[in-house]
Design a protein around this motif. Structure first.
Motif, PDB file in Angstrom:
ATOM      1  N   GLU A 269     -90.155  23.338 -57.450  1.00 27.52           N
ATOM      2  CA  GLU A 269     -90.587  23.624 -58.819  1.00 27.52           C
ATOM      3  C   GLU A 269     -89.431  24.025 -59.732  1.00 27.52           C
ATOM      4  N   THR A 270     -88.451  24.754 -59.188  1.00 31.59           N
ATOM      5  CA  THR A 270     -87.393  25.312 -60.034  1.00 31.59           C
ATOM      6  C   THR A 270     -86.083  24.530 -60.021  1.00 31.59           C
TER       7      THR A 270
ATOM      8  N   LYS B 207     -90.964  26.632 -53.908  1.00 34.97           N
ATOM      9  CA  LYS B 207     -90.438  27.173 -55.159  1.00 34.97           C
ATOM     10  C   LYS B 207     -89.214  26.370 -55.618  1.00 34.97           C
TER      11      LYS B 207
ATOM     12  N   ASP C 290     -92.328  28.881 -48.424  1.00 38.67           N
ATOM     13  CA  ASP C 290     -92.554  29.204 -49.836  1.00 38.67           C
ATOM     14  C   ASP C 290     -91.295  28.975 -50.665  1.00 38.67           C
TER      15      ASP C 290
ATOM     16  N   MET D 207     -87.298  36.785 -53.496  1.00 37.56           N
ATOM     17  CA  MET D 207     -88.573  36.531 -52.821  1.00 37.56           C
ATOM     18  C   MET D 207     -88.804  37.541 -51.699  1.00 37.56           C
TER      19      MET D 207
END
Length: 182
Positions: free
Chosen positions: A59-60, A56, A52, A81
């Motif tokens: 995306e970031t 992430k 995950d 997280m």
């Protein structure tokens, strides 16, 4: 991985090139996993969180500000997280052989620290410390973060982080000498 190499990988991600993510994963996948394992203490959960994390990151990554310290930035994301995961789980999970022994640190680790940690299950050893001390020791030894990076992630003064780490290691040394480590 240097800041420049990280920035190059982030630029590849910005362009939609998955090679950038692969390069970051190869450099930090194991460290991120160990950081999660130290927090959630279940291998399966740490593996899921690591996957995950890199989704992430994909995306970031374009939001990362150059020159701000990529290791601390990634450590903050991973720590948040893990905290979110534990919050949603409702409690911390029991320790499941979170073996962090014999992990080489790239920063400020001494032979005496290796002596304290070696040949024992790190989760059992660290249970002798406060949660705060455990987190700092795990971040430094298992995730190989510098004290400056840990201070940034935890939003604490650098001196406080270094002091807590040294006290924790001192406590473990005393317990080892007295034969009182679990």
């Amino acid at each position: 991985m240097t800041e420049a190499e990280f920035e190059q990988a982030v630029e590849q991600i910005r362009q939609g090139n998955k090679n950038g993510l692969r390069v970051i994963y190869e450099a930090y996948g194991d460290k991120i996993y160990r950081l999660f394992l130290g927090k959630v203490r279940k291998r399966e959960d740490a593996e899921d969180l690591t996957s995950d994390f890199f989704l992430k990151l994909w995306e970031t990554a374009p939001l990362h500000q150059s020159g701000k310290g990529h290791r601390a930035w990634m450590g903050t994301i991973a720590r948040n997280m893990a905290i979110d995961y534990l919050r949603h789980a409702g409690h911390e999970t029991p320790v499941e052989d979170a073996d962090l022994t014999n992990q080489e640190s790239l920063t400020e680790r001494t032979t005496a620290e290796d002596t304290v940690i070696s040949d024992m299950n790190a989760a059992d050893i660290l249970s002798q410390l406060s949660e705060d001390e455990q987190e700092i020791v795990r971040m430094h030894l298992a995730a190989e973060l510098t004290f400056r990076e840990i201070a940034s992630i935890l939003k604490r003064p650098l001196g406080t982080v270094a002091w807590k780490y040294r006290n924790a290691i001192g406590k473990l040394k005393r317990l080892a000498e007295e034969g009182k480590l679990v």
